[in-house]
Design a protein around this motif. Structure first.
Motif, PDB file in Angstrom:
ATOM      1  N   ALA A   1       0.827  -1.211   0.000  1.00 56.39           N
ATOM      2  CA  ALA A   1       0.000   0.000   0.000  1.00 56.39           C
ATOM      3  C   ALA A   1       0.859   1.258   0.000  1.00 56.39           C
ATOM      4  O   ALA A   1       0.549   2.251  -0.693  1.00 56.39           O
ATOM      5  CB  ALA A   1      -0.926  -0.018   1.219  1.00 56.39           C
ATOM      6  N   PHE A   2       1.954   1.219   0.757  1.00 56.04           N
ATOM      7  CA  PHE A   2       2.866   2.367   0.826  1.00 56.04           C
ATOM      8  C   PHE A   2       3.494   2.653  -0.538  1.00 56.04           C
ATOM      9  O   PHE A   2       3.603   3.813  -0.955  1.00 56.04           O
ATOM     10  CB  PHE A   2       3.955   2.079   1.861  1.00 56.04           C
ATOM     11  N   ARG A   3       3.892   1.616  -1.262  1.00 50.48           N
ATOM     12  CA  ARG A   3       4.494   1.819  -2.580  1.00 50.48           C
ATOM     13  C   ARG A   3       3.499   2.461  -3.545  1.00 50.48           C
ATOM     14  O   ARG A   3       3.859   3.336  -4.327  1.00 50.48           O
ATOM     15  CB  ARG A   3       4.998   0.486  -3.138  1.00 50.48           C
ATOM     16  N   ARG A   4       2.255   2.031  -3.493  1.00 54.65           N
ATOM     17  CA  ARG A   4       1.244   2.633  -4.369  1.00 54.65           C
ATOM     18  C   ARG A   4       1.012   4.104  -3.998  1.00 54.65           C
ATOM     19  O   ARG A   4       0.855   4.949  -4.875  1.00 54.65           O
ATOM     20  CB  ARG A   4      -0.060   1.844  -4.285  1.00 54.65           C
ATOM     21  N   LEU A   5       1.015   4.365  -2.696  1.00 58.58           N
ATOM     22  CA  LEU A   5       0.842   5.746  -2.247  1.00 58.58           C
ATOM     23  C   LEU A   5       1.997   6.622  -2.710  1.00 58.58           C
ATOM     24  O   LEU A   5       1.784   7.723  -3.241  1.00 58.58           O
ATOM     25  CB  LEU A   5       0.742   5.777  -0.717  1.00 58.58           C
ATOM     26  N   MET A   6       3.233   6.150  -2.537  1.00 54.26           N
ATOM     27  CA  MET A   6       4.403   6.943  -2.922  1.00 54.26           C
ATOM     28  C   MET A   6       4.458   7.172  -4.431  1.00 54.26           C
ATOM     29  O   MET A   6       4.863   8.246  -4.888  1.00 54.26           O
ATOM     30  CB  MET A   6       5.681   6.245  -2.452  1.00 54.26           C
ATOM     31  N   ALA A   7       4.061   6.183  -5.222  1.00 55.00           N
ATOM     32  CA  ALA A   7       4.039   6.361  -6.672  1.00 55.00           C
ATOM     33  C   ALA A   7       3.007   7.395  -7.085  1.00 55.00           C
ATOM     34  O   ALA A   7       3.176   8.099  -8.099  1.00 55.00           O
ATOM     35  CB  ALA A   7       3.749   5.018  -7.348  1.00 55.00           C
ATOM     36  N   TRP A   8       1.934   7.516  -6.295  1.00 60.75           N
ATOM     37  CA  TRP A   8       0.859   8.459  -6.608  1.00 60.75           C
ATOM     38  C   TRP A   8       1.196   9.889  -6.173  1.00 60.75           C
ATOM     39  O   TRP A   8       0.793  10.856  -6.818  1.00 60.75           O
ATOM     40  CB  TRP A   8      -0.427   7.977  -5.923  1.00 60.75           C
ATOM     41  N   LEU A   9       1.958  10.027  -5.081  1.00 55.86           N
ATOM     42  CA  LEU A   9       2.266  11.349  -4.528  1.00 55.86           C
ATOM     43  C   LEU A   9       3.259  12.116  -5.389  1.00 55.86           C
ATOM     44  O   LEU A   9       4.061  11.538  -6.127  1.00 55.86           O
ATOM     45  CB  LEU A   9       2.857  11.204  -3.122  1.00 55.86           C
ATOM     46  N   ASP A  10       3.212  13.447  -5.274  1.00 52.66           N
ATOM     47  CA  ASP A  10       4.263  14.282  -5.852  1.00 52.66           C
ATOM     48  C   ASP A  10       5.540  14.096  -5.041  1.00 52.66           C
ATOM     49  O   ASP A  10       5.496  13.716  -3.863  1.00 52.66           O
ATOM     50  CB  ASP A  10       3.854  15.761  -5.825  1.00 52.66           C
ATOM     51  N   GLU A  11       6.689  14.416  -5.664  1.00 45.56           N
ATOM     52  CA  GLU A  11       7.959  14.218  -4.963  1.00 45.56           C
ATOM     53  C   GLU A  11       8.030  15.024  -3.674  1.00 45.56           C
ATOM     54  O   GLU A  11       8.546  14.544  -2.662  1.00 45.56           O
ATOM     55  CB  GLU A  11       9.139  14.594  -5.863  1.00 45.56           C
ATOM     56  N   ALA A  12       7.497  16.254  -3.681  1.00 46.90           N
ATOM     57  CA  ALA A  12       7.558  17.091  -2.474  1.00 46.90           C
ATOM     58  C   ALA A  12       6.879  16.403  -1.295  1.00 46.90           C
ATOM     59  O   ALA A  12       7.356  16.472  -0.159  1.00 46.90           O
ATOM     60  CB  ALA A  12       6.908  18.446  -2.750  1.00 46.90           C
ATOM     61  N   ASP A  13       5.749  15.706  -1.554  1.00 46.67           N
ATOM     62  CA  ASP A  13       5.044  15.009  -0.478  1.00 46.67           C
ATOM     63  C   ASP A  13       5.779  13.738  -0.053  1.00 46.67           C
ATOM     64  O   ASP A  13       5.689  13.322   1.108  1.00 46.67           O
ATOM     65  CB  ASP A  13       3.623  14.671  -0.924  1.00 46.67           C
ATOM     66  N   ARG A  14       6.487  13.119  -1.004  1.00 47.44           N
ATOM     67  CA  ARG A  14       7.217  11.898  -0.646  1.00 47.44           C
ATOM     68  C   ARG A  14       8.253  12.160   0.439  1.00 47.44           C
ATOM     69  O   ARG A  14       8.489  11.309   1.300  1.00 47.44           O
ATOM     70  CB  ARG A  14       7.914  11.338  -1.886  1.00 47.44           C
ATOM     71  N   TRP A  15       8.885  13.338   0.414  1.00 50.31           N
ATOM     72  CA  TRP A  15       9.893  13.656   1.427  1.00 50.31           C
ATOM     73  C   TRP A  15       9.279  13.752   2.817  1.00 50.31           C
ATOM     74  O   TRP A  15       9.939  13.475   3.816  1.00 50.31           O
ATOM     75  CB  TRP A  15      10.588  14.981   1.084  1.00 50.31           C
ATOM     76  N   TYR A  16       7.988  14.141   2.901  1.00 51.07           N
ATOM     77  CA  TYR A  16       7.318  14.225   4.200  1.00 51.07           C
ATOM     78  C   TYR A  16       6.823  12.859   4.665  1.00 51.07           C
ATOM     79  O   TYR A  16       6.836  12.553   5.863  1.00 51.07           O
ATOM     80  CB  TYR A  16       6.127  15.196   4.117  1.00 51.07           C
ATOM     81  N   VAL A  17       6.359  12.043   3.707  1.00 56.08           N
ATOM     82  CA  VAL A  17       5.787  10.742   4.066  1.00 56.08           C
ATOM     83  C   VAL A  17       6.875   9.745   4.467  1.00 56.08           C
ATOM     84  O   VAL A  17       6.664   8.894   5.333  1.00 56.08           O
ATOM     85  CB  VAL A  17       4.943  10.197   2.886  1.00 56.08           C
ATOM     86  N   ALA A  18       8.066   9.865   3.843  1.00 53.01           N
ATOM     87  CA  ALA A  18       9.146   8.898   4.110  1.00 53.01           C
ATOM     88  C   ALA A  18       9.507   8.809   5.601  1.00 53.01           C
ATOM     89  O   ALA A  18       9.642   7.693   6.133  1.00 53.01           O
ATOM     90  CB  ALA A  18      10.376   9.234   3.271  1.00 53.01           C
ATOM     91  N   PRO A  19       9.691   9.937   6.329  1.00 54.13           N
ATOM     92  CA  PRO A  19      10.009   9.804   7.768  1.00 54.13           C
ATOM     93  C   PRO A  19       8.878   9.184   8.586  1.00 54.13           C
ATOM     94  O   PRO A  19       9.133   8.510   9.590  1.00 54.13           O
ATOM     95  CB  PRO A  19      10.268  11.262   8.209  1.00 54.13           C
ATOM     96  N   ILE A  20       7.621   9.394   8.145  1.00 52.00           N
ATOM     97  CA  ILE A  20       6.491   8.768   8.845  1.00 52.00           C
ATOM     98  C   ILE A  20       6.582   7.250   8.700  1.00 52.00           C
ATOM     99  O   ILE A  20       6.427   6.487   9.651  1.00 52.00           O
ATOM    100  CB  ILE A  20       5.152   9.290   8.283  1.00 52.00           C
ATOM    101  N   TRP A  21       6.838   6.818   7.468  1.00 46.73           N
ATOM    102  CA  TRP A  21       7.010   5.395   7.185  1.00 46.73           C
ATOM    103  C   TRP A  21       8.197   4.821   7.960  1.00 46.73           C
ATOM    104  O   TRP A  21       8.129   3.712   8.497  1.00 46.73           O
ATOM    105  CB  TRP A  21       7.178   5.211   5.685  1.00 46.73           C
ATOM    106  N   LEU A  22       9.280   5.590   8.041  1.00 48.43           N
ATOM    107  CA  LEU A  22      10.469   5.174   8.777  1.00 48.43           C
ATOM    108  C   LEU A  22      10.135   4.931  10.246  1.00 48.43           C
ATOM    109  O   LEU A  22      10.521   3.894  10.828  1.00 48.43           O
ATOM    110  CB  LEU A  22      11.558   6.234   8.643  1.00 48.43           C
TER     111      LEU A  22
END
Length: 402
Positions: free
Chosen positions: A213-234
């Motif tokens: 689910a996370f991979r699908r979300l990251m592929a859908w998000l803009d790059e700017a949002d990916r930088w914010y979501v990555a630490p949450i996932w971490l």
């Protein structure tokens, strides 16, 4: 002084002393700043300055200050390990799977076997195996510590040698990436706890389901949002892995490994790694130094470190030379690749910290591993740079003759 002031004195020491040593003594050729920071962490710890100047140590490194430093160190190393996971490029390794598999297997297997032999020697003496370790966990843990290649430091050293983007540099990255996967897989095996098997299986199942689910979300998000979501996932993966008894750094590696590098701008990712190394990882190095112990005797610790260093370096060189014979490499490649792949600092230190946390090894064994990691990394550039210079000179003369 209050706790805040003492904490800031500790931070002043952490950032100023290694930088001054690095600059004044111009150590960059054999010891990059990160290596100096690791060495200074040992020197500032209880075994050296803390031993000779106990009043200084008790004043600065109070339990409250150490607890605060540990919090920064935990998050710093989680970020660093996540970035290492993101930087794995298994696609290229798959394209060259025969060569990469043979080389990575031999480069990991030979030092692993010699390291296990060194661990068997240490088992003949008291003070090295942790109180909660089974014999096989100690032997395999020490063996794998001898086999580790520090991918992030390898990248830094290859940038310094101006070979990262060259074909040889890309080959070395493929071999190191496969070994990185194996290292964390073996670590997870060592940390398997049969009494927590249910929790560990639940974590792995949840990781797979949420990871998709996370991979699908990251592929859908803009790059700017990916930088914010990555630490949450971490944070989520680290929490889950630690809850399951696998250690939060295993979760951090999995969090990064499931991410695709092309989701992020490479320059920004390089900058993030640089900034984590610059402003956060020195705290981890100091907190690592605070865990060193010489209780079994300084001579014995240095002797153990020397034994582990020989097993580590000889194992890498032997394994890579066998691969060179099997794959018919160009003359000189085996030595360059073998020396670069035995770079240990950071990832080996992270690996050893986990073994210490889980009481697989003692503080004395941890200190010996730390010394081995520092020595092996300091050997790399002085051994490789002259060989690279000769290789380029031969290539240049061959080009002129044609």
């Amino acid at each position: 002084m209050n706790t805040t002031e003492v904490f800031l004195i500790a931070m002043l020491i952490i950032f100023s002393i290694p930088w001054l040593v690095w600059r004044v003594f111009k150590t960059d050729y054999f010891a990059p700043l990160v290596v100096v920071q690791i060495v200074m962490g040992i020197v500032l710890g209880p075994g050296v300055l803390g031993h000779w100047f106990p009043a200084y140590y008790e004043f600065v490194f109070t339990p409250t200050v150490v607890h605060s430093l540990n919090g920064i160190a935990w998050w710093a190393v989680m970020l660093f390990v996540m970035i290492a996971g993101v930087e794995l490029d298994l696609g290229k390794a798959w394209q060259h799977r025969r060569e990469s598999g043979i080389t990575a297997g031999l480069a990991l297997g030979a030092p692993l076997l010699l390291g296990c032999g060194a661990a068997a020697v240490l088992l003949g003496f008291d003070g090295w195996m942790g109180p909660k370790a089974q014999t096989w966990q100690f032997v395999v843990g020490i063996g794998m510590a001898c086999a580790v290649t520090a991918l992030p430091i390898l990248i830094l050293l290859m940038e310094k040698l101006d070979m990262l983007r060259q074909p040889l540099g890309q080959r070395i990255l493929r071999y190191a990436s496969l070994d990185d996967i194996a290292i964390w897989g073996v670590l997870a095996l060592i940390l398997m706890d049969w009494s927590r098997m249910g929790k560990q299986l639940a974590f792995l199942v949840a990781f797979v389901v949420l990871g998709l689910a996370f991979r699908r979300l990251m592929a859908w998000l803009d790059e700017a949002d990916r930088w914010y979501v990555a630490p949450i996932w971490l944070a989520l993966c680290g929490l889950g892995a630690d809850w399951a008894g696998l250690h939060f750094m295993v979760g951090a590696f999995l969090a990064g490994a499931i991410m695709d590098g092309h989701w992020f701008n490479q320059e920004k990712l390089d900058l993030l790694r640089h900034h984590v190394l610059l402003v956060m990882m020195p705290v981890f190095f100091l907190s690592t130094g605070l865990r060193t112990n010489w209780a079994v005797g300084g001579t014995e610790v240095f002797a153990a470190a020397a034994l582990l260093l020989v097993a580590s370096v000889a194992g890498k060189l032997i394994g890579v030379r066998i691969a060179a014979r099997v794959l018919h490499w160009a003359p000189g490649d085996a030595s360059i690749i073998g020396w670069l792949l035995q770079t240990k600092a950071l990832i080996m230190i992270i690996f050893a910290n986990i073994l210490l946390d889980k009481q697989v090894i003692t503080s004395e064994a941890f200190t010996a591993l730390l010394l081995m990691a520092v020595a092996s990394t300091m050997l790399t550039v002085p051994m490789v740079e002259p060989q690279m210079r000769r290789s380029r000179a031969l290539a240049g003369s061959a080009g002129q003759s044609t």
